[in-house]
Enzyme design. Sequence first.
Site, PDB file in Angstrom:
ATOM      1  CE  LYS A 147      -1.657   1.549   4.049  1.00 65.52           C
ATOM      2  NZ  LYS A 147      -1.337   3.224   4.449  1.00 65.52           N
ATOM      3  CG  ASN A 148       2.564   2.695   3.647  1.00 62.64           C
ATOM      4  OD1 ASN A 148       1.250   2.827   3.386  1.00 62.64           O
ATOM      5  ND2 ASN A 148       3.005   2.344   4.801  1.00 62.64           N
TER       6      ASN A 148
ATOM      7  CB  CYS B  29      -4.688  10.992  11.495  1.00 67.58           C
ATOM      8  SG  CYS B  29      -3.236  10.073  11.893  1.00 67.58           S
TER       9      CYS B  29
ATOM     10  NE  ARG C 266       0.327   9.955  10.220  1.00 64.77           N
ATOM     11  CZ  ARG C 266       0.404   8.731   9.683  1.00 64.77           C
ATOM     12  NH1 ARG C 266      -0.743   8.261  10.131  1.00 64.77           N
ATOM     13  NH2 ARG C 266       1.208   8.277   8.689  1.00 64.77           N
TER      14      ARG C 266
ATOM     15  CG  ASP D 180       2.959   0.991   9.396  1.00 67.04           C
ATOM     16  OD1 ASP D 180       2.445   1.887  10.334  1.00 67.04           O
ATOM     17  OD2 ASP D 180       3.006   1.242   8.319  1.00 67.04           O
TER      18      ASP D 180
ATOM     19  NE  ARG E 264      -6.499   4.042   5.758  1.00 70.12           N
ATOM     20  CZ  ARG E 264      -5.496   4.483   6.619  1.00 70.12           C
ATOM     21  NH1 ARG E 264      -5.721   4.549   7.789  1.00 70.12           N
ATOM     22  NH2 ARG E 264      -4.309   4.903   5.899  1.00 70.12           N
TER      23      ARG E 264
END
Length: 426
Positions: free
Chosen positions: A24-25, A118, A123, A309, A401
């Site tokens: 994803k990233n 968030c 962030r 993560d 997501r």
Amino acid sequence: MNQEVIIVRGNHTLKGDVRVSGAKNSALKLMAASILGQGETILHNVPLISDIELMSEVLARLGATVVREGHTLRINTADVDSCETPYELVSKMRASISVLGPLIGRFGEARVAMPGGCQIGARKIDMHLVGLEALGVAFDVDHGVLAATTPNGLRGTHVYLEFPSVGATENMLMAAVTAEGHTAIENAACEPEIEDLANMLNAMGARVSGAGTSLIEIEGVPLSTLHPCEHTTVGDRIEAGTFLVGGALSGGPLTVHGIDPAFLRMAIMKLRAMGCDVETGDDWITVRREGPLSSVDIQTLPHPGFPTDLQAQFMLLAALADDVSVITENVFENRFMFAAELMRMGADVTLDDHHAIVRGVDHLEGAPVSSTDLRAGAALVLAGIVADGETSVHHLEHIDRGYEDYVGKLASLGADIRRVSADSLR
Ligand code: UD1
């Protein structure tokens, strides 16, 4: 809002083989980089997840056409004629700000809504701005919108980042490819996804070296010499790490395919320290465990340190280990919300600022729990697979997501898991 719930029956073992999707990233930034190509970029191994749909929408708003064919995206940016990304999209996905660098590189200007805070911390984007300003970008904030201009064009520069921010490194890299002269980014983020981005930029005609290390150097090229390319996204190391934790929790053996084990060296070291047997090949990793789980201390750090993560997933392992583990979160403040949900399942966790003291318990109990963020949601599902009784995991929008077909992949590994409408539970 997604009104579905995952129901998991506990005391199951995950074993067998699973293939990870593209990262994803990485894919999100590769999509942003296509803006610099001015034509049809073809991206393979793009995961089917909602963040990718959102980035497609961001690009479409700029004037691109994005067509999906399975795991391939065809992105045509020839007709991009807008430089503006509105708050309604940036507020849904912070990674939308990664169009800032390529828009500046292509048009010399951009208007991107300022992201708010968030759930996993403040962030900020100060380092993005410092890096871009050094390249000659001027910023103004206009009613919550960050307006970037380049009064004297983009020129190469030498920047030492205060912290190896992934997003700041990427935005600066994507703007610097068309700057005049040489740029050096010191203390750059070293994540494999940055190397993937640099590989794609080089395939487009850019001249980037050193990506994947803390010194990235860029020789600027004229925008007119950049062209679209065809590129395959690297495998998702966080998805791979999540499944490995599932195998470690329940014993396995479990093999993840489609991932370079070098991306996960620190996580593999911790799995071994916790008593797991880990074998690796070119693009696969197998985990199995026969003895008890040993407690271990972990601190999250920028790559190649232990990834934030994977912090929630390893907290779950620590929760079932034989002694006390201390987990220290150094990358994001406020990323321990997962602990409260895990405690509802019987875990023993004490939070002290950015440390979590996890005392191992001999079992967890199924309970209704809520995903607080993407990785926490994935870990709660794993917790349900090994807990006693039934667990229902709510707020699946977080899991959607970033995990493609999480339920299907876990079911293929032996989980008793299903996704149902929340209404059917009432
Ligand atoms: C990316 C990843 C995310 C991962 C994180 C760290 C994407 C879409 N997301 O997020 O999954 O958890 O890297 O590996 O790729 N910071 C500042 N000022 C800045 C930029 C960052 O203070 O200008 C702070 C952040 O608040 C955070 C820390 O630096 O505390 C790390 O942020 P960063 O590395 O930039 O992460 P992201 O790119 O947002």
